[in-house]
Motif scaffolding. Structure first.
Motif, PDB file in Angstrom:
ATOM      1  N   THR A  73       5.491   7.584  -6.051  1.00  0.00           N
ATOM      2  CA  THR A  73       5.881   6.594  -5.045  1.00  0.00           C
ATOM      3  C   THR A  73       6.811   5.510  -5.595  1.00  0.00           C
ATOM      4  O   THR A  73       7.519   4.855  -4.840  1.00  0.00           O
TER       5      THR A  73
ATOM      6  N   GLU B 107       1.265   4.161 -11.392  1.00  0.00           N
ATOM      7  CA  GLU B 107       0.897   5.336 -10.608  1.00  0.00           C
ATOM      8  C   GLU B 107      -0.368   5.932 -11.217  1.00  0.00           C
ATOM      9  O   GLU B 107      -0.470   6.103 -12.429  1.00  0.00           O
TER      10      GLU B 107
ATOM     11  N   THR C 145      -0.803   2.815  -7.360  1.00  0.00           N
ATOM     12  CA  THR C 145      -0.238   3.528  -6.214  1.00  0.00           C
ATOM     13  C   THR C 145      -0.303   5.031  -6.481  1.00  0.00           C
ATOM     14  O   THR C 145      -0.583   5.451  -7.600  1.00  0.00           O
TER      15      THR C 145
END
Ligand SMILES: [Zn+2]
Length: 466
Positions: free
Chosen positions: A436, A391, A432
């Protein structure tokens, strides 16, 4: 279950006073710990043998005479017909299968029930306790909090998830025993927590790792308040995340180790932050099959529980016993290292033998990463492929993060980098957005998707018999 003697000492002599408990903990000789363990282990084995059809069946299957068992790996006593104890009762308590037996494993009237947060089984396991077992945990918990510096005049907040989980209730009873203020916020969104908590000036915060990282980000923009210490449980935390939180709040963050099955903490860090001191008067810990470096699955037997005692329960957590003696108040209690991974997360693949701690080290020097990450092992064609999902923080670029990860892998684990450059394994980095990757309370760090493929292959004979 406790032997009458150790019960007397714990309840009557040590009682509720955290300082008396710590005074005793500092002075108890190793022989006292080992003798108490042996007494309580034998009492527990006889207790379950007299009460539980499930255990009686298990003892019979493995030709174990409960009256003869003295310690978990007592080879001499068990080397009679049939296999020795190591491995056998552990099989009986494969955490993935406990839910099938949970009713049979309850041997006294339950008053409290919780569910496990483990990642091995798709179905959560149910674990039951009595109120007295809860109070028991509170007495030790209060001593543990005191050892870290919590005092009755402190203002503590808990942001632990309260749904079906026992970490919150055990903290509550520990705070009640200690006598300090405790407000239970439960696990609400960090932004809402910040709004509502800021007025209280809480100086002790009990939190989960990924949650505190998010709160720290908000506090970075809107301001922190003085915090004496933080206590983190429920999941492993990387040293990088710990440092980040500590520096932002100018505080000390201590990790605890435990699971629903152990009821509260089975181990806690001391001020040295170098391994978890184990609660050896409540559990008998073993690492029955250590590797060359001493790492292996941690297995425990409960020594004080009456409602749902667990014999040689497999935690799936991989750690090692630490050598040397710590120079703190809890020095008589042995330590284990931080958890290096879960059994199902140690994967052998084209990259090498990988486990979560390695990736944590790789990410240490990489900037632009948020707290959560996950590695997928797949086999798209003939070779393994590794997908590193990370992330990204706001403004971080996928390209520079990927370059930094590859560089860090090369510096720290040149053999693995070589496997990639030789084409033995493909490696991709996928950035990402924040928040998420995580779908439940715990995020599995390494997921081996080849298992499904291998299982399907194993079901089909490789050659047709002539
Ligand atoms: Zn220590």
């Amino acid at each position: 279950m406790r032997n009458a003697l150790s019960n007397l000492l714990d309840r009557v002599v040590l009682g509720n006073s955290p300082t008396r408990r710590l005074w005793f903990a500092r002075r108890m000789p190793d022989s006292y710990i080992r003798n108490t363990q042996r007494l309580d282990f034998r009492t527990t084995v006889r207790w379950v043998a007299s009460r539980s059809a499930f255990y009686r069946r298990k003892f019979q299957e493995h030709r174990i005479d409960p009256a003869m068992v003295k310690c978990p790996a007592d080879q001499h006593e068990l080397d009679r017909p049939g296999p020795p104890l190591p491995g056998d009762l552990r099989e009986a308590h494969d955490p993935g299968r406990l839910d099938d037996h949970d009713v049979e494993a309850v041997v006294d009237r339950p008053q409290l029930g919780f569910e496990t947060t483990g990642t091995l089984s798709p179905k959560s396991k149910k674990v039951f306790f009595s109120l007295e077992e809860m109070r028991d945990m509170g007495r030790d918990g209060a001593a543990g909090l005191w050892a870290l510096g919590v005092r009755p005049e402190d203002r503590m907040v808990s942001a632990l998830d309260l749904s079906f989980w026992n970490a919150g209730p055990t903290l509550r009873v520990a705070a009640q025993t200690l006598g300090c203020l405790l407000i239970e916020a439960s696990k609400i969104p960090p932004a809402e927590f910040y709004e509502r908590a800021v007025d209280y000036r809480f100086n002790v915060m009990v939190v989960e790792p990924s949650w505190i990282v998010s709160l720290t980000e908000i506090a970075g923009k809107r301001g922190t308040w003085p915090v004496k210490l933080m206590l983190v449980g429920g999941e492993n935390m990387s040293e990088k995340s710990r440092r980040h939180v500590e520096e932002s709040w100018k505080t000390s963050l201590y990790l605890t180790y435990g699971q629903t099955e152990s009821f509260g903490s089975a181990g806690t860090e001391c001020a040295r932050k170098n391994g978890y001191h184990l609660q050896e008067l409540k559990f008998w810990f073993e690492i029955p099959e250590p590797d060359d470096q001493g790492h292996g699955e941690l297995v425990f037997t409960t020594l004080s529980r009456r409602v749902m005692p667990l014999l040689r329960y497999r935690t799936s957590d991989v750690a090692r016993f630490m050598e040397g003696v710590c120079d703190c108040d809890l020095k008589m209690l042995r330590r284990i290292s931080k958890i290096v991974g879960r059994c199902d997360e140690m994967v052998n693949c084209g990259l090498g033998n990988i486990s979560p701690w390695m990736f944590e080290r790789v990410f240490e020097s990489v900037s632009g990463l948020a707290h959560d990450w996950q590695v997928l092992v797949t086999r798209p064609g003939l070779r393994d492929a590794i997908e590193i999902r990370v992330e990204l923080l706001e403004g971080a670029s996928q390209g520079s993060v990927e370059r930094a990860i590859r560089k860090s892998l090369e510096d720290l684990f040149p053999d693995m980098a070589r496997n990639v450059s030789m084409g033995l394994c493909e490696m991709n980095v996928a950035g990402t957005a924040r928040g998420t990757l995580r779908t439940g309370r715990k995020l599995r760090s390494i997921v081996d998707l080849r298992k499904t493929l291998f299982r399907a292959e194993a079901a089909v004979p490789s050659a047709t018999p002539a």
